[in-house]
Design an enzyme around this catalytic site. Sequence first.
Site, PDB file in Angstrom:
ATOM      1  N   ASP A   1       1.912  -2.655  14.514  1.00 44.97           N
ATOM      2  CA  ASP A   1       2.792  -3.338  13.556  1.00 44.97           C
ATOM      3  C   ASP A   1       4.242  -3.239  14.017  1.00 44.97           C
ATOM      4  OD1 ASP A   1       3.308  -4.874  11.321  1.00 44.97           O
ATOM      5  OD2 ASP A   1       3.498  -3.158   9.974  1.00 44.97           O
TER       6      ASP A   1
ATOM      7  N   VAL B   1       8.233   4.287  -0.482  1.00 50.38           N
ATOM      8  CA  VAL B   1       9.095   5.135   0.329  1.00 50.38           C
ATOM      9  C   VAL B   1      10.163   5.742  -0.571  1.00 50.38           C
ATOM     10  CG1 VAL B   1      10.591   5.243   2.348  1.00 50.38           C
ATOM     11  CG2 VAL B   1       8.680   3.638   2.307  1.00 50.38           C
TER      12      VAL B   1
ATOM     13  N   MET C   1       0.799  -1.219   0.000  1.00 49.63           N
ATOM     14  CA  MET C   1       0.000   0.000   0.000  1.00 49.63           C
ATOM     15  C   MET C   1       0.831   1.269   0.000  1.00 49.63           C
ATOM     16  SD  MET C   1      -3.045  -0.900   2.719  1.00 49.63           S
ATOM     17  CE  MET C   1      -3.681   0.771   2.595  1.00 49.63           C
ATOM     18  N   SER C   2       2.137   1.155   0.068  1.00 54.11           N
ATOM     19  CA  SER C   2       2.945   2.365   0.195  1.00 54.11           C
ATOM     20  C   SER C   2       4.257   2.245  -0.561  1.00 54.11           C
ATOM     21  CB  SER C   2       3.221   2.660   1.673  1.00 54.11           C
ATOM     22  OG  SER C   2       3.999   1.622   2.246  1.00 54.11           O
TER      23      SER C   2
ATOM     24  N   LYS D   1       7.184   9.052   2.717  1.00 52.51           N
ATOM     25  CA  LYS D   1       6.398   7.835   2.578  1.00 52.51           C
ATOM     26  C   LYS D   1       5.046   8.193   1.986  1.00 52.51           C
ATOM     27  CE  LYS D   1       4.673   3.730   4.918  1.00 52.51           C
ATOM     28  NZ  LYS D   1       4.660   2.913   6.137  1.00 52.51           N
TER      29      LYS D   1
END
Length: 695
Positions: A554, A448, A445-446, A463
């Site tokens: 997380d 960096v 989903m990301s 990010k």
Amino acid sequence: MTHTKQLASNIVTVLVVDDDEVVRNGIIRCLTLEGIHLVSAANGRLGLEMAMQIKPDVVISDVNMPEMDGFQLLEAIRNDTGLASTQVMLLTTRGTRDSMRLGMTLGADDYLVKPFTDVELLNALEGLIKKNFRIQGAIAAAQTAQEERLRRAYSDSLGGGNSFGKFELAPPVGAVAEPAIQATVLFSGILGFTSLAEKLTTAEVAELLSEYFERIHEPVRRNGGQYLRQLGDGLMAVFPDSADEAVPAAGRAVAAALGIVLATSVFRWQLERRFADRGLPPVAVGIGLHAGDVAMCRPDSLQSKEAIPTGDAVNTAARLQFASKQLGWLIVASATVLQQAGPHVQTGASTSLEIQGKSTGVKVIEVRGMDTSMDDTISTTGSLGQQTNEVQTALKRNSEMVARAVKGALESKLAALKHLSFAGAEAPLRLAGYRILRRIGTGGMSDVYLAVHELDDTPTVLKVLNTGSQSAARMARFIQEYTLLSKIDHPNIVKIFKQGFSDTHAYTAMEYFERGNLRSRMGGAVDQRSVIALVSQIAGALSVIHDLGVVHRDLKPENLLLRADGSIVLTDFGIAKSIFQSDNPDLALTRHGDLIGTPSYMSPEQVSGQRITPQTDFYSLGVVMFELLSGQRPFQADTLVSMLALHAREPTPMLPKEHAVLQPVVDKLMLKDPGLRYARAQDLLRDLALVRQGE
């Protein structure tokens, strides 16, 4: 009349105004057969009241009527901003050239002489309906083009460029020039508007802009400002010179500018209270004032009665407004304005600015206030009255357009990052004060990126989270939690510099760690003293975020970064959750079937979709601690289902014998029942300190 029937199917409203009931009913009978929405009035006064209420597409009016004749009705319609583009057909028995010329001069769109046949009426109406559609299409096209220009301007602003293009200063194509007037022009704009907008939803930006412009209209209109135009997040107003006014135009413009500053200050205070959890930048205004010739033009194709100011005075005022941020002044006035305003204005610093298109610099002076006696005199000049529905509607419509433009610009910037190759020939993309150099990581989903700050080249991590179908409310909560973290000054929590979100993307700018994450230190077992030090630092970080009501969810080696001095830093709050939302089950519980976290470090309550608490992070910390001490994770399995089952049911494995003294600590961290784990990070720190003392 199949064409008219087809056009009428697009819901056309026709107002029939005639004092002759026979004629009026005959027109209604004829047009009713074509399926048109019809309303009627028996004279001009009633017709005007009806027109203002229902906003018809076409008005068919007799000329000779009591109380208000057709010419007077036509003139009133053309002078009403909400009705100015309405198509008007005049009916008369006087088919003389002079009568028709007067009607056309007043702005009639067609002229039908009595008696006329049904076919003649329908043909004439069909022409007006088609013309109305063309006008509405032109208006829609102009609005679409304006929104696109604003989007490009805000995109330039986000990229560190000049957003001056958001102001439409050139006369529109096809405009009819009118004589120039002597006046003082005021330009007002919200400084750092993009930084404000990126932390609000599109609907919130539109709502706040509409409210803000209503507020700053008040001092402008009260002091005699005319031709008000909302240009992006800016407002332009003209104060014409007039021998009838007790106060010169420049003085009234200065008073209006000071009124805008005051209104903005109150608005900022209310905004900070309403969005205290968003970390919004302070709302600040910059205003430019200049006096001189103002050229007036009218977009005749849209039949607008509102002239549009253009020319040197307008351009110069706009550029002075743009310079206000660099100068650090709220109000930047040219020397010409202050000469005309008189001695009652309180001033500050002065300088000279180079203005594009001018051979010499413009002397500018900071305006700081106005003598009380003068301000009292000005406050009685002109009258505001209630904002009309048309003005409020226009403000709302324009604000919605600006909100879509600025949020769309951010969306385009963030989405574009995904497709960049970062090849040598590719110009670096700039975003919100950062120059993005390369992609350094990617996930589901990301992504960096490594970036540097434009001012000092400080390395920064950017990010970008692709939220896809996440709701705007969830995006807002994402920003709220990161805003909380950005206020923390703790050595073991990542420093967050900036964040923002669009409809489907969010970004966070944070400090860069050249040494990477804790995983790089986990090639084997780590010595006990180092583990105690690392876990103590992590516990300290958890204590701070838990006190703020945030659960990380997380915790794993990849989200624990190393500083140059070897200390550890907690980062990556992309799936963090507030624990102060217990009144809303959707926020307090993970939905059944959703797995939020990393399976190898996931607590039993995360596996089963139960309530998330700070003890959830303690379980994950226990897994990390076990891995540091033993060189391997406590539970290993070939499948995801098997891994989750182990976390849910199996007891904690034994540590190597040399670390047996820490077994009780790890066991308590990893108990299946979250209520039996450490209640607070301080309790964990106490036990670790006792172990350290016994070494």
